[in-house]
Design an enzyme around this catalytic site. Structure first.
Site, PDB file in Angstrom:
ATOM      1  N   ASN A 208       0.840  -1.188   0.000  1.00  0.00           N
ATOM      2  CA  ASN A 208       0.000   0.000   0.000  1.00  0.00           C
ATOM      3  C   ASN A 208       0.883   1.248   0.000  1.00  0.00           C
ATOM      4  O   ASN A 208       2.038   1.200   0.435  1.00  0.00           O
ATOM      5  CB  ASN A 208      -0.898   0.018   1.241  1.00  0.00           C
ATOM      6  CG  ASN A 208      -2.012  -0.997   1.157  1.00  0.00           C
ATOM      7  OD1 ASN A 208      -2.565  -1.223   0.091  1.00  0.00           O
ATOM      8  ND2 ASN A 208      -2.337  -1.627   2.278  1.00  0.00           N
ATOM      9  N   ASP A 276      -4.336  -6.375   2.077  1.00  0.00           N
ATOM     10  CA  ASP A 276      -5.460  -7.284   2.290  1.00  0.00           C
ATOM     11  C   ASP A 276      -5.169  -8.698   1.800  1.00  0.00           C
ATOM     12  O   ASP A 276      -5.724  -9.664   2.331  1.00  0.00           O
ATOM     13  CB  ASP A 276      -6.701  -6.752   1.568  1.00  0.00           C
ATOM     14  CG  ASP A 276      -7.222  -5.474   2.199  1.00  0.00           C
ATOM     15  OD1 ASP A 276      -7.211  -5.385   3.436  1.00  0.00           O
ATOM     16  OD2 ASP A 276      -7.620  -4.559   1.455  1.00  0.00           O
ATOM     17  N   PRO A 303      -4.332 -12.130   7.391  1.00  0.00           N
ATOM     18  CA  PRO A 303      -5.072 -12.093   8.655  1.00  0.00           C
ATOM     19  C   PRO A 303      -5.615 -10.691   8.918  1.00  0.00           C
ATOM     20  O   PRO A 303      -4.961  -9.689   8.591  1.00  0.00           O
ATOM     21  CB  PRO A 303      -4.020 -12.501   9.695  1.00  0.00           C
ATOM     22  CG  PRO A 303      -2.700 -12.253   9.045  1.00  0.00           C
ATOM     23  CD  PRO A 303      -2.912 -12.498   7.587  1.00  0.00           C
ATOM     24  N   ILE A 305      -5.888  -8.327  11.448  1.00  0.00           N
ATOM     25  CA  ILE A 305      -5.292  -8.101  12.770  1.00  0.00           C
ATOM     26  C   ILE A 305      -6.222  -7.286  13.650  1.00  0.00           C
ATOM     27  O   ILE A 305      -6.437  -7.606  14.831  1.00  0.00           O
ATOM     28  CB  ILE A 305      -3.928  -7.412  12.628  1.00  0.00           C
ATOM     29  CG1 ILE A 305      -2.976  -8.278  11.792  1.00  0.00           C
ATOM     30  CG2 ILE A 305      -3.322  -7.131  13.999  1.00  0.00           C
ATOM     31  CD1 ILE A 305      -1.674  -7.590  11.418  1.00  0.00           C
ATOM     32  N   PHE A 323      -8.000   2.426  11.814  1.00  0.00           N
ATOM     33  CA  PHE A 323      -8.000   3.477  10.796  1.00  0.00           C
ATOM     34  C   PHE A 323      -8.745   2.966   9.573  1.00  0.00           C
ATOM     35  O   PHE A 323      -8.689   1.774   9.253  1.00  0.00           O
ATOM     36  CB  PHE A 323      -6.576   3.862  10.411  1.00  0.00           C
ATOM     37  CG  PHE A 323      -5.966   4.912  11.300  1.00  0.00           C
ATOM     38  CD1 PHE A 323      -5.750   6.201  10.829  1.00  0.00           C
ATOM     39  CD2 PHE A 323      -5.616   4.615  12.606  1.00  0.00           C
ATOM     40  CE1 PHE A 323      -5.195   7.173  11.650  1.00  0.00           C
ATOM     41  CE2 PHE A 323      -5.065   5.578  13.433  1.00  0.00           C
ATOM     42  CZ  PHE A 323      -4.857   6.866  12.953  1.00  0.00           C
ATOM     43  N   LYS A 337     -17.108  -0.302   8.778  1.00  0.00           N
ATOM     44  CA  LYS A 337     -15.880  -1.018   9.149  1.00  0.00           C
ATOM     45  C   LYS A 337     -15.755  -1.129  10.658  1.00  0.00           C
ATOM     46  O   LYS A 337     -15.378  -2.190  11.172  1.00  0.00           O
ATOM     47  CB  LYS A 337     -14.661  -0.295   8.572  1.00  0.00           C
ATOM     48  CG  LYS A 337     -13.339  -0.966   8.906  1.00  0.00           C
ATOM     49  CD  LYS A 337     -12.152  -0.270   8.245  1.00  0.00           C
ATOM     50  CE  LYS A 337     -10.838  -0.955   8.593  1.00  0.00           C
ATOM     51  NZ  LYS A 337      -9.676  -0.311   7.917  1.00  0.00           N
ATOM     52  N   LYS A 341     -15.408  -4.726  12.362  1.00  0.00           N
ATOM     53  CA  LYS A 341     -14.167  -5.107  13.043  1.00  0.00           C
ATOM     54  C   LYS A 341     -14.346  -5.261  14.546  1.00  0.00           C
ATOM     55  O   LYS A 341     -13.582  -5.967  15.191  1.00  0.00           O
ATOM     56  CB  LYS A 341     -13.080  -4.059  12.776  1.00  0.00           C
ATOM     57  CG  LYS A 341     -12.798  -3.781  11.307  1.00  0.00           C
ATOM     58  CD  LYS A 341     -12.085  -4.921  10.639  1.00  0.00           C
ATOM     59  CE  LYS A 341     -11.669  -4.527   9.225  1.00  0.00           C
ATOM     60  NZ  LYS A 341     -10.929  -5.593   8.528  1.00  0.00           N
TER      61      LYS A 341
END
Length: 400
Positions: A208, A276, A303, A305, A323, A337, A341
């Site tokens: 990224n 990802d 994974p 995280i 973030f 998100k 998450k």
């Protein structure tokens, strides 16, 4: 912040002991008093005379010195300091500390002290990566021992990797942070930062566009409020903050392992731009152009995280901050998100090319929590970090 503080400096037996001469000078420049203790092995690398000359104080070396015991017994010596600093902390010294050994002056002082202890590990890269050293480090951190370093670099033995003792100014910064009376004193906080590099072959990777600047700024801001910071970073271009524990990783798998190994912590800030996906089977050799057309790459999800930490049944941080870097529908995607998450807060930002935020010096975020969305004005990444650190300190403060 070291003015008027007394540091009991235990110098271990490694080639990095020579750095302690400059370390003593740096601590005294800032007003600290330094009481040196040399192990038997340390005296093979630096002399008591040189250490005493720089410290301006007597050097202690022998557990059974009757004169020393008459002047100041080792129990008292271990308790008059504001901090006990072990530098270099060799693999042997760390093992003895973890096992509770007390067979010389240094280890007896460490067993007898009731003041905070900080270690600056230094050893060969293979010794640092040995499973036994990892267990000892985890045990010491569980006992509340503070850690600064080690750094990665060239070794005196000719090898390269993590194991170099932190530089004197890095250790001084860590001491200042640990001895400050900031609102995060006593809290251990994890910060992830930078991109991950997922190999395709030995010369190509997936990544990224992250400089790691925001993560570095957050780690420094938390340190400045007195937190013990563990900084897990991918191969970012931004400088690493001084005075904190830095763990360098390359891939998402490595970052997950480092994060899990850093627990428990009071809070976790997951600012890393983790890839990802990764290639299922990276090639051991460079993939060549051929007459058969483009290569076919099979991908596997990395994974998650942030989601894993948020859902831990044990050792979940009291505050988990994620973030969300988005290019469209920022608020909607980031809100979804956070729910997906399971983290407490999400900092959302627009990283579309027109904003200049990805890799730039400024950021504009929206803090999303259970109470709603709070937009912040565009500001420097340093100011974003300070504002976030202050909010974390407030969230972790005991409620009356």
């Amino acid at each position: 912040m070291l003015a008027g503080k007394r540091i009991l400096l235990i110098i271990g037996g490694g080639i990095a002991a020579f750095k302690c001469l400059d370390l003593i000078r740096r601590m005294r420049e800032r007003g600290a008093a330094v009481t040196p203790v040399l192990t038997g092995a340390a005296q093979e690398f630096v002399t008591p005379l040189s250490v005493s000359a720089l410290a301006g104080e007597k050097v202690y070396t022998d557990l059974f010195d009757l004169t020393d015991e008459a002047e100041m017994g080792h129990i008292q010596l271990s308790r008059v300091a504001d901090m006990v600093l072990v530098a270099p902390a060799t693999a042997d010294l760390m093992a003895k500390m973890a096992g509770g050994h007390a067979d010389d002056l240094a280890t007896t002082l460490l067993m007898a002290t009731d003041t905070p202890v900080m270690i600056a590990p230094a050893m060969n890269v293979r010794m640092w990566e040995n499973a036994a050293t990892g267990r000892n480090l985890h045990s010491l951190q569980g006992d509340g021992v503070l850690v600064v370093g080690p750094n990665a670099g060239d070794m005196a033995c000719g090898e390269f990797g993590p194991g170099r003792m932190s530089e004197p100014l890095e250790i001084v910064a860590a001491l200042e942070a640990a001895l400050s009376d900031g609102p995060l004193k006593g809290h251990r906080v994890l910060v992830t930062s930078g991109p991950t590099h997922e190999p395709i072959d030995p010369v190509r990777y997936i990544a990224n566009r992250s400089s790691g600047a925001q993560g570095s700024a957050i780690a420094a801001a938390l340190r400045d409020l007195g937190a013990e910071v563990v900084f897990v970073t991918g191969p970012a271009t931004s400088p690493r903050p001084e005075g904190i524990e830095v763990i360098e990783v390359e891939t998402a798998i490595e970052m997950r392992a480092a994060v899990m190994g850093a627990l428990p912590v009071s809070a976790g800030v997951f600012a890393a731009a983790v890839a990802d996906w990764r290639v299922t089977s990276a090639s051991d050799s460079k993939i060549k152009k051929g007459k058969d057309g483009l290569p076919v790459l099979d991908f596997t999800e990395n994974p998650d995280i942030l989601a894993e930490i948020s859902s831990l049944p044990e050792d979940r941080p009291a505050l988990v901050v994620g973030f969300a870097a988005e290019t469209d529908d920022v608020l909607a995607h980031a809100t979804a998100k956070r729910a997906r998450k399971g983290c407490d807060w999400i900092l959302a930002n627009d990283v579309s090319p027109a904003t200049g935020i990805m890799g730039g010096a400024e950021n504009a975020v929206v803090l999303i929590s259970e109470t709603g969305a709070e937009p912040w004005d565009r500001m420097s990444k340093t100011e974003v970090a300070r504002r976030l650190a202050a909010r974390i300190a407030d969230a972790l403060a005991p409620r009356g």
